[in-house]
Design a protein around this motif. Sequence first.
Motif, short mmCIF file in Angstrom:
data_model
loop_
_atom_site.label_atom_id
_atom_site.label_comp_id
_atom_site.label_asym_id
_atom_site.label_seq_id
_atom_site.Cartn_x
_atom_site.Cartn_y
_atom_site.Cartn_z
N VAL A 146 0.80 -1.60 0.01
CA VAL A 146 0.36 -0.11 -0.30
C VAL A 146 0.64 0.97 0.07
N ARG A 147 0.10 2.25 -0.55
CA ARG A 147 1.28 3.82 -0.66
C ARG A 147 1.86 4.16 0.85
N GLY A 148 2.80 4.40 0.75
CA GLY A 148 3.30 4.79 1.45
C GLY A 148 4.28 3.27 2.69
N GLU A 149 4.28 2.44 2.25
CA GLU A 149 4.04 0.94 3.21
C GLU A 149 5.30 0.79 3.72
N LEU A 150 6.48 1.31 2.33
CA LEU A 150 7.57 0.70 1.93
C LEU A 150 8.37 2.31 3.58
N LEU A 151 7.70 3.98 2.73
CA LEU A 151 8.28 4.44 2.88
C LEU A 151 8.62 4.67 4.99
N ALA A 152 7.21 4.11 5.32
CA ALA A 152 6.93 3.70 6.68
C ALA A 152 7.91 2.01 7.46
N ILE A 153 7.83 1.60 6.52
CA ILE A 153 8.57 0.06 6.87
C ILE A 153 10.47 0.49 6.95
N THR A 154 10.81 1.60 5.88
CA THR A 154 12.04 1.64 6.21
C THR A 154 12.25 2.73 6.70
N SER A 155 11.70 4.11 6.91
CA SER A 155 11.92 4.96 8.26
C SER A 155 12.26 4.32 9.51
N HIS A 156 10.86 3.71 9.74
CA HIS A 156 11.43 2.42 10.87
C HIS A 156 12.44 2.18 10.95
N ALA A 157 12.17 0.91 10.30
CA ALA A 157 13.48 -0.04 10.29
C ALA A 157 14.55 1.49 10.90
N LEU A 158 15.52 1.89 9.67
CA LEU A 158 16.71 2.60 9.88
C LEU A 158 16.76 3.67 11.09
N TYR A 159 15.71 3.96 11.06
CA TYR A 159 16.56 4.81 12.79
C TYR A 159 16.00 3.98 14.06
N LYS A 160 14.72 3.14 13.80
CA LYS A 160 14.98 2.20 15.03
C LYS A 160 15.70 1.50 15.65
N SER A 161 16.79 1.01 14.03
CA SER A 161 17.87 0.08 14.67
C SER A 161 18.74 0.97 14.95
N ALA A 162 18.71 2.28 14.17
CA ALA A 162 20.11 2.89 14.53
C ALA A 162 19.82 3.25 16.21
N LEU A 163 18.77 3.91 16.54
CA LEU A 163 18.40 4.81 17.97
C LEU A 163 19.00 2.79 19.14
N PHE A 164 18.79 1.70 18.63
CA PHE A 164 18.76 0.94 19.40
C PHE A 164 20.67 0.60 19.35
N LEU A 165 21.58 0.69 18.82
CA LEU A 165 22.82 0.53 17.92
C LEU A 165 23.29 1.28 19.39
N LEU A 166 22.94 2.98 18.90
CA LEU A 166 23.55 3.83 20.43
C LEU A 166 23.09 3.40 21.19
N VAL A 167 22.18 2.74 21.52
CA VAL A 167 21.68 2.56 23.36
C VAL A 167 22.80 1.64 23.90
#
Lengths: 138, 112, 772
Positions: free
Chosen positions: C326-347
């Motif tokens: 669906v529209r925006g799905e890939l954007l939302a997944i990319t966005s979340h996957a990248l920032y959330k994994s980055a934050l986990f790594l930073l923690v």
Amino acid sequence: MNSFLLRQVARGVLPVAVLFAVYLLLRGHDAPGGGFVAGLVTSAAVILHALANVAPHKRRRRPRVLRSVWIGLLVAAGTGLVAVAAGKPFLTHSHFDIGSGHGALHLSTTLLFDVGVFLVVVGSTITALAAFAEEEPR
Amino acid sequence: MIALAAILAGILVACGLYLMLSRNLQRMVIGFLLLSNGVNLLVLTAAGLPARAAPPLLGEGASGSPFADPLAQAFILTAIVIGLGMAAFLVALSTRLHEASGRDDVEGDDET
Amino acid sequence: MHTILIAIVAIPFVGAAAALVLSSRWAGRLALLVPALVLALSVPRWPAAAGRGETVLVPIAWFPSAGMTASLRLDHLGAFFVLLVAGVGLGIVQYSRAYLGRNATPRFWAVLLAFMGAMLAIVLSDSLLLLFVFWELTTLASFLLIGMDGAAPEARSGAIRAFLVTGAGGLSLLAGILVLGQIAGTYDLSSMPARAERIMASPARDVALLLMLVGAFTKSAQFPFHFWLPGAMAAPAPVSAFLHSATMVKAGIFLVGRLSPIFGASPAFQPILLTVGLTTFLVGGWNAVRAWDLKKLLAHSTVANLGVLTALYGIYPPADVHGGIVRGELLAITSHALYKSALFLLVGWMEKASGTRDLSILKEERWFRREPIGGVLIGIGALTMGGFPFVLGFMSKEVFLQALLDARFPGAVAAVAAAVLGGAMAVVYALKLFVSTFWGPELPPDWRGYPRSEISRWLLVVPAILLLPHVIGGIAPGWLLGSVLEPGTDWPAWFAVWHHLDRIFLLSVSTLGIGIAGYLLWRRYARVPAQAETELAFDRLASTLLGASSAFSRAAQAGGHSRYLAVMLLFGAAASAAALCEGSFPRLRGAQTSWSVDLLAAPLPAAIIAAGAVLAVLVQDRVSKIIFMAAAGYGLAVFYVLFRAPDLVLTQILVETVSLILLLLVFQRLPRLGPDERSRGRRVAHGFFAAALGLGMAVLAWASGIHPAGHPAGAEQLALSLPEAKGRNVVNVILVDFRGADTLGEITVLAVAAIGVVALRAKRARARAEEA
């Protein structure tokens, strides 16, 4: 069970029984017989022979027939894998005819599979019985 | 014929079971062999047998008479051999138990 | 092309096997190679899959006769996930090498690579059955990685909880797959949409849908299964980043995407997704607001985000779902996957550098003043998490809001309100993180972590790379979406950083405003909470279940084989009786009568069998017992003649002989048989039981024997034996050809039994040798 008569009989029976087993194995696809039966014939003969002939002091020698179990399993599974290698489902058999007419020689991988069954049956029955026989009764 | 075979299968199963319920290992082994014979006959009987059936060996031409069910026979053939393997294992277990504990029966609840 | 897909799936597994035999250092290097290779293979495929919408199908036969395939498929959605898994995976591996150091055992690398392979296989599977196999493999890998530190009780309980929840979900998924497969007549996803009508017409449709959705929801930590994810945070930081934020938890979303072309027309599909997704969004957001442990905060916010991803599939009408996207799905997944994994790594980095991940402590120390680079990175991550402008998270949030506003369904207002509320909570916990990063009272630092020189730079470089697309996407969102993620789709005018005043803008602003107000309230009234309630409730449930099952085991397994036998046989008898009653003898057709010849021959073997069996029970001397038993067996061989079974006759005679020898040989070593050890009452009871079962078996055999089957299985084999298998002995043909796999299994059993006998005897021989 170490009588002279039995020993002589067993000595004569073993080769005949093995030949008979090979015959049963070869004709198994078309007439009663096959790997299971042939294997049982062979092991029955071998057991009879062992019971009659083997002197007590020789019983410590552990027979190496367990190996035939492995070989049998490999042969049986291997015939199945040949078909896989040829792109067909596991255990698809192939048939070849050499010559034609009534005297044609029919060869197929089913026979190989049956040989595998034969080896496993022979190996496992003899191994199991030998495992018991090699010890002296109390 | 079917009825006779069914009765025999029942007798074999009943006798085998009665022996297997014992705690004595030798009775159990004998019971096991009787039971497996009984079950084999049961399967064969349950497959049925057409009247004037011929063995499942195909001749050159069609003879007209029906064949006995080959599938049940194939099942039972392997079942017989496996029964032997199981019996051998059971026997090995019981001798081992006897050597380890000097007993030839299994422990269990005495009164249930 | 075919080889490439197979290679993408195979490379990680080969790597995993190899890692096990390497040293941990080399295993780490190998692990770096694997995602790099996968990326090299898959990146060139992206333009075709995404831009031109090409689908590559690799048919692989698995078990053709059962309609099972192991086909692979690469399409837009699958290719996107391949890039995501391999891309984030590459960063994770490099980070893990730096972060875990010596703690990264070869086993760790093997499990991580196997997980990567399983994840790639899930997204490339065309067969649902193949998908399920790898689905379970990811569950297993997750269990092993969470419980990596087996000594920590938190890790153990977290691993078990995650395993129980996702494992149960996996079983539900399997049941759903089987139902769906039965309805559709295929397990291949690619052929399902064509059969959508047939699936929709079936009454079992919603059963399949619900079962499969439960699988997806457990995996993606949707309410009410969301509680396992925070517990999984006992895993090391890179594992949490990879499995529990970037990839594995997205597998459920992926599955929903795969199901949407099939079930989109079902009236239950969208409401379920929307309700569950929004509820998860709110629950996750609320938990994140209350969390103090930074990893828990991130975990709860992951739950909330997964809720948004699920809800997106519930908003758009089925016609707008193209290829499961669906529209925006890939954007939302990319966005979340990248920032959330980055934050986990930073923690993870922060925990190393500061010695804590407790927000309340970090806040008081103004800790980030001393670590400006890390602070800025965390700040960017926090901003995008809260959906602030100029980062990708903002775009993602706007797309979600726009979708809700465009949608026409009952309760749309409530859904928009829920979205705003959830978005506001995201602002609150993002501010919690952001503000404590840069502002706070100054307290003397208490140095608990490692000195800076000992911390690898990679712990900051990897998250920085992961956050890079966020900054790019925040500034030039149209480019990122239009040319990279979903090329070809035209995006409306509102999709830009700055746009004119409209409803979306107002909603965005009010979300921010409510969020900031909420944050101020939180600052004033926040307390450090106890453990979240759901976890406790689940643990209680789990321990109750375990207790109940052990109580059941104690009752059912009281010792004594006679009771076991009785239980098993009674169940068997009940099942047979049920089958008999089902048939209830209505059709006594074709009862066979013409047995005159055989009936004359039958009595003698029959008498031998019956007498042998009964005498084997009655006589006491064991040699006689064995002889009678053998007599019954030989009688049976004669009886097989009457049953027209020549092969059985031969086999029976031979086996009876061998077993006769066996028993005579062995029993002489056992003590003599005494009288039956059972008491009289027990003997009667056992006899009654055995007789009843024997009678039942006889009735069963008779009843099915006189009713010839309508289509006996053997008939086909009789017909095919000569033309296909070229054999005249049909019994042998069945054994070696038609049911060859069965026979292979049976000789394996035989081999195992023989090896068991040898092993049991060999022990004895060794014991003797030691005595001597």
